[in-house]
Design a protein around this motif. Structure first.
Motif, PDB file in Angstrom:
ATOM      1  N   PHE A 144     -11.205  14.725  41.871  1.00 56.65           N
ATOM      2  CA  PHE A 144     -11.002  13.341  41.428  1.00 56.65           C
ATOM      3  C   PHE A 144     -10.032  12.589  42.345  1.00 56.65           C
ATOM      4  O   PHE A 144     -10.236  11.402  42.640  1.00 56.65           O
ATOM      5  N   ILE A 145      -9.006  13.283  42.830  1.00 55.34           N
ATOM      6  CA  ILE A 145      -7.943  12.593  43.579  1.00 55.34           C
ATOM      7  C   ILE A 145      -8.482  11.881  44.824  1.00 55.34           C
ATOM      8  O   ILE A 145      -8.274  10.671  44.986  1.00 55.34           O
ATOM      9  N   PRO A 146      -9.189  12.556  45.750  1.00 56.16           N
ATOM     10  CA  PRO A 146      -9.699  11.812  46.913  1.00 56.16           C
ATOM     11  C   PRO A 146     -10.752  10.764  46.534  1.00 56.16           C
ATOM     12  O   PRO A 146     -10.816   9.704  47.150  1.00 56.16           O
ATOM     13  N   ALA A 147     -11.577  11.093  45.542  1.00 57.19           N
ATOM     14  CA  ALA A 147     -12.596  10.117  45.129  1.00 57.19           C
ATOM     15  C   ALA A 147     -11.944   8.879  44.532  1.00 57.19           C
ATOM     16  O   ALA A 147     -12.388   7.737  44.787  1.00 57.19           O
ATOM     17  N   TYR A 148     -10.898   9.076  43.756  1.00 59.20           N
ATOM     18  CA  TYR A 148     -10.191   7.954  43.131  1.00 59.20           C
ATOM     19  C   TYR A 148      -9.537   7.068  44.187  1.00 59.20           C
ATOM     20  O   TYR A 148      -9.584   5.836  44.098  1.00 59.20           O
ATOM     21  N   LEU A 149      -8.937   7.684  45.185  1.00 58.60           N
ATOM     22  CA  LEU A 149      -8.239   6.918  46.216  1.00 58.60           C
ATOM     23  C   LEU A 149      -9.193   6.192  47.162  1.00 58.60           C
ATOM     24  O   LEU A 149      -8.792   5.228  47.825  1.00 58.60           O
ATOM     25  N   SER A 150     -10.437   6.623  47.246  1.00 57.00           N
ATOM     26  CA  SER A 150     -11.384   6.012  48.184  1.00 57.00           C
ATOM     27  C   SER A 150     -12.253   4.941  47.550  1.00 57.00           C
ATOM     28  O   SER A 150     -13.080   4.337  48.241  1.00 57.00           O
TER      29      SER A 150
END
Length: 876
Positions: free
Chosen positions: A814-820
């Motif tokens: 979730f973390i990289p997807a959320y930030l992108s």
């Protein structure tokens, strides 16, 4: 006999200085005579006696050509050649005005005005010769003397062109002789220190240059050429118009000089420049006499498609308005001298006849020019048998359409006004009453014996009532500037008409000085749309002009406006940013409201996520109901029913908390949604951690003398849940108190879109909240992983291991997807993580138990549980 005696010794010195060998004189090298002398040129003019005389300098003939002076031999006197039909009108306008005044009892009663008129023949030396002839009163002037008993002329009307007027004004200004020009427009003559007695009835080129610049901008001609005569009129006028053109935002493609000293007027080189340039609008600032060679060369080189912009000196020139130049001059537009009403002049002019004009030395030339015939006399015998020669009989009629079409009342009106200005000044002088005069001690001038400087005082203050407007001389000797804008149009039978299509009035309010009826203009293209003369095509809306290095500002390239900017005008210099809540349309020519974006219940995406959240929340609710129904069964009791109930309730809340992320992000929703998500998940993971620890503790307590026996019980579970959840609650409370989330409009993330979103306030607190959940999940995973091989009939530790592994995998991805992601997709990504992680917990932890309860109820017994714990039955 000199009745005035020597006027001033400066006169001889001034004449000697002005009439240098450079102009026209023959320098005499005899020891007796030192300096230069005028050539002996026979005076060409006529006069009429009167009590007061008015002088007039006109060019009735054109010089045959300019002779190159080598200073090695005596130059041949220049000869007058072509007779000017329109120029003869100027003489008659002066005579007409004088006769009209003489017949008017209200102006100068009992005083008769006379005149002395001289033909300057477009030559400087003849202009000066004529002025001296008028001042001296005889053909061979004696400097500083009046060689007649009559008074010297009250004023001199003339000369026409600026260069000659400047020459005369320097002499006449020495003795304060009023000089009123009808055609000299050079701004140099505004200088009252150099030309204290000069006046004019035609506006200065300062006004015309401003008007010409306005005319060019009106039609969008920003790339123009300038042709100017190499004299005072052309050079001064072209410089001013060039300055005004640049000031108005246009550019000059080229400037070329028309050289009066050359027979071809430099026409060949000028036309080559015109052909090589992309400019299609060309301003010509020149006297009309210099344009014939130029247009002949234009015809010879077949240059077409040009739009000529005329200065007032040739805007109505009839010699160019003939069939020969028809194809190249049609469409010409320019400033013409304002045409006023001269009541009765046309009737007077057509009544002229050689037999009734005694003393008029030009009338016979006029007759020959008008009717294309020749007079027979002793000096000009004609062969009667020569059928090619038409003989003038005197019976020809001037009152015919051809003669009427050749008449031009523009310059004649200026001459008419000049005569009236002189007469009214004389009338004011005559009306003066002793002791009330304007001179020292209230002295008045004597109308029968006045000085030139006395009349000059009254000329400065004269007022003419013309067409409901007062005409006057300002402090520079200029009248109010009024011009007619004329267009050269096709007339009947191959003729050209000068049609008035607008006007220019300097006294009009700002912005209304120029008026043009564009629909009345006839262009050389034959179309109503005016021709284009630009260096670069116009930039459409949505673009801006960018200068090209090394090129004038009118040569540019069109650059599209940057993202978020618009230009709503053609040829915009810069683009403008839209307001924060607006965005350019596709053409970038106007701002439209931005689309406000958020994950809404009304759109399909948001509605699908909301429905999914609600449907998935039903699953733990059903499992909770199933566990309650089978609460007395061994498998439910073995699963620590109270913890299971609490875990299922927290899972229901986890599914439902995703609904807080859907809909408009109001201030209240932003404040509590992340906190609600963090606390519910902390409760859920704390329950799982508690169950994991309790499983380990239960098996450790089965060993003899185990110290873990006293810890086995519900109190430990509740303590773990309270600590795990309470820590998250404290973290969220500090977050909301110190730097709480808030609602905002994000206008930077996505062009053209306002993202209504929640700002988390403190990013550190947000990631600490997620990090704490990750820590609880990791501890649960670690404990369950270590306890995965403990003898458990239902493999509780293994199921918890799988659930935590799935939980951590979801949130780590979730973390990289959320930030992108941005906008509503960022919110959707968090909702997806919430739903998928929660669903993984439900599936991994409760699906085996539900399988036993629903599909294998026979194994839901204490015996099976005990047997399985001993390893006697097979695993499910």
């Amino acid at each position: 006999m000199a009745i005035r005696g020597r006027i001033r010794p400066l006169y001889l010195g001034a004449v000697a200085a002005l009439l240098s060998c450079h102009w026209l004189p023959v320098c005499v090298s005899q020891s007796v005579i030192d300096g230069c002398q005028l050539q002996k040129v026979k005076a060409s003019g006529f006069s009429r006696n009167g009590d007061i005389l008015i002088g007039g300098i006109f060019w009735v003939h054109f010089a045959a050509g300019q002779q190159q002076i080598t200073f090695q031999e005596e130059p041949v006197p220049a000869s007058c050649h072509t007779f000017g039909f329109q120029n003869y009108q100027w003489i008659q306008a002066m005579i007409f005005a004088i006769e009209e005044i003489n017949n008017n009892p209200e102006i100068l009663p009992n005083i008769t005005l006379g005149f002395q008129i001289y033909d300057s023949c477009t030559m400087l030396q003849r202009s000066l010769k004529g002025t001296l002839w008028i001042l001296a009163g005889q053909e061979e002037p004696i400097p500083n003397y009046r060689c007649q008993r009559s008074l010297p002329p009250a004023a001199i009307i003339g000369d026409s062109l600026s260069t000659r007027s400047i020459l005369l004004a320097r002499i006449l200004g020495l003795y304060k002789y009023p000089q009123i020009s009808y055609f000299s427009t050079s701004p140099l003559l505004n200088d009252r220190n150099q030309f204290p007695s000069f006046f004019r009835t035609i506006p200065s080129d300062d006004f015309q240059s401003d008007g010409l610049a306005q005319l060019l901008i009106h039609f969008g001609w920003t790339w123009v050429g300038i042709l100017a005569a190499d004299d005072d009129y052309g050079q001064q006028g072209s410089q001013i118009v060039q300055q005004e053109i640049i000031k108005a935002g246009a550019c000059v493609a080229f400037t070329e000089k028309i050289l009066p000293s050359r027979a071809d007027k430099n026409a060949v080189n000028i036309v080559k420049v015109i052909k090589s340039s992309t400019a299609k609008a060309i301003v010509i600032f020149s006297s009309n006499v210099y344009l014939v060679p130029l247009l002949d060369e234009v015809l010879r080189q077949n240059v077409t498609g040009m739009t000529w912009i005329a200065s007032e000196a040739w805007a109505t020139y009839s010699l160019l308005s003939i069939e020969k130049y028809f194809e190249i001059v049609v469409g010409t537009i320019g400033f013409a001298i304002h045409s006023g009403d001269m009541m009765g002049f046309q009737e007077y002019f057509v009544s002229i006849h050689p037999s009734t004009s005694p003393g008029d030395t030009f009338v016979r030339n006029f007759w020959e020019e008008a009717f294309g015939c020749q007079w027979t006399n002793e000096e000009n015998p004609l062969m009667i048998k020569d059928n090619k020669t038409k003989v003038c009989t005197g019976s020809e009629d001037l009152n015919n359409p051809l003669i009427n079409n050749m008449m031009d009342f523009r310059l004649t009106y200026n001459i008419y006004n000049a005569v009236y200005a002189t007469a009214l000044a004389l009338e004011d002088l005559r009306k003066c009453r002793q002791n009330g005069g304007p001179f020292h001690h209230g002295i008045c001038a004597d109308i029968s014996d006045f000085h030139s400087w006395q009349l000059l005082h009254y000329v400065k203050k004269v007022r003419l009532q013309r067409e409901d407007k007062k005409a006057f001389f300002d402090e520079h000797g200029n009248p109010p500037a009024r011009y007619d804008i004329v267009n050269w149009q096709r007339g009947p039978v191959g003729t050209i008409k000068h049609v008035k299509v607008g006007s220019y009035d300097s006294s009009a309010p700002l912005g209304k000085t120029l008026n043009i009826n564009g629909s009345a203009v006839q262009w050389i293209t034959g179309k109503k749309q005016f021709p284009v003369s630009v260096c670069s095509p116009s930039c459409p809306t949505g673009f801006r002009k960018a200068t090209i290095p090394g090129k004038p500002i009118c040569c540019f390239q069109c650059v599209q406006c940057l993202v978020g900017e618009i230009s709503n005008q053609t040829d915009s210099i810069e683009c403008f940013k839209c307001p924060w809540d607006q965005w350019p349309n596709k053409k970038s020519d106007r701002c439209i409201p931005k689309v406000t974006q958020f994950l809404s219940f009304k759109e399909a995406f948001g509605a699908t996520l909301a429905a999914t959240s609600i449907l998935l929340s039903v699953i733990p609710a059903l499992i909770l109901g199933l566990f309650l129904y089978y609460r007395n069964t061994p498998i439910v009791k073995a699963s620590n029913s109270n913890l299971s109930y609490l875990l299922l309730i927290s899972l229901i809340l986890c599914f439902l908390c995703s609904l807080a992320f859907i809909g408009y992000p109001s201030a209240k929703k932003c404040l509590f949604r992340q906190a609600a998500f963090g606390i519910t998940f902390a409760l859920c993971v704390s329950c799982i951690l508690s169950r994991t620890i309790m499983v380990v503790m239960a098996f450790k307590a089965t060993k003899p003398n185990s110290v873990f026996k006293k810890w086995v019980g519900p109190n430990l579970s509740y303590m773990i849940i309270s600590i795990g959840t309470g820590s998250q609650i404290l973290l969220c409370v500090f977050w909301l108190l110190l730097n709480p989330p808030f609602s905002l409009y994000n206008t930077h993330s996505q062009p053209g879109i306002i993202i209504a979103e929640c700002n988390e306030g403190s990013p550190v607190a947000f990631w600490c909240m997620l990090g704490y959940l990750g820590l609880l999940a990791f501890i649960s995973f670690l404990v369950a992983f270590l306890a995965r091989k403990l003898p458990d009939s239902f493999n509780e530790a293994q199921y918890i291991t799988f659930s935590m592994l799935a939980f951590l995998s979801v949130w780590l991805s979730f973390i990289p997807a959320y930030l992108s992601t941005k906008g509503k997709y960022m919110v959707a990504m968090e909702i997806f993580a919430i739903l998928s992680s929660t669903l993984s917990l439900v599936f991994c932890i409760f699906s085996p138990k539900c399988y036993i309860i629903i599909l294998r109820p026979k194994t839901n017994t204490k015996e099976c549980l005990m047997g399985r714990s001993a390893g006697q039955t097979k695993k499910f």
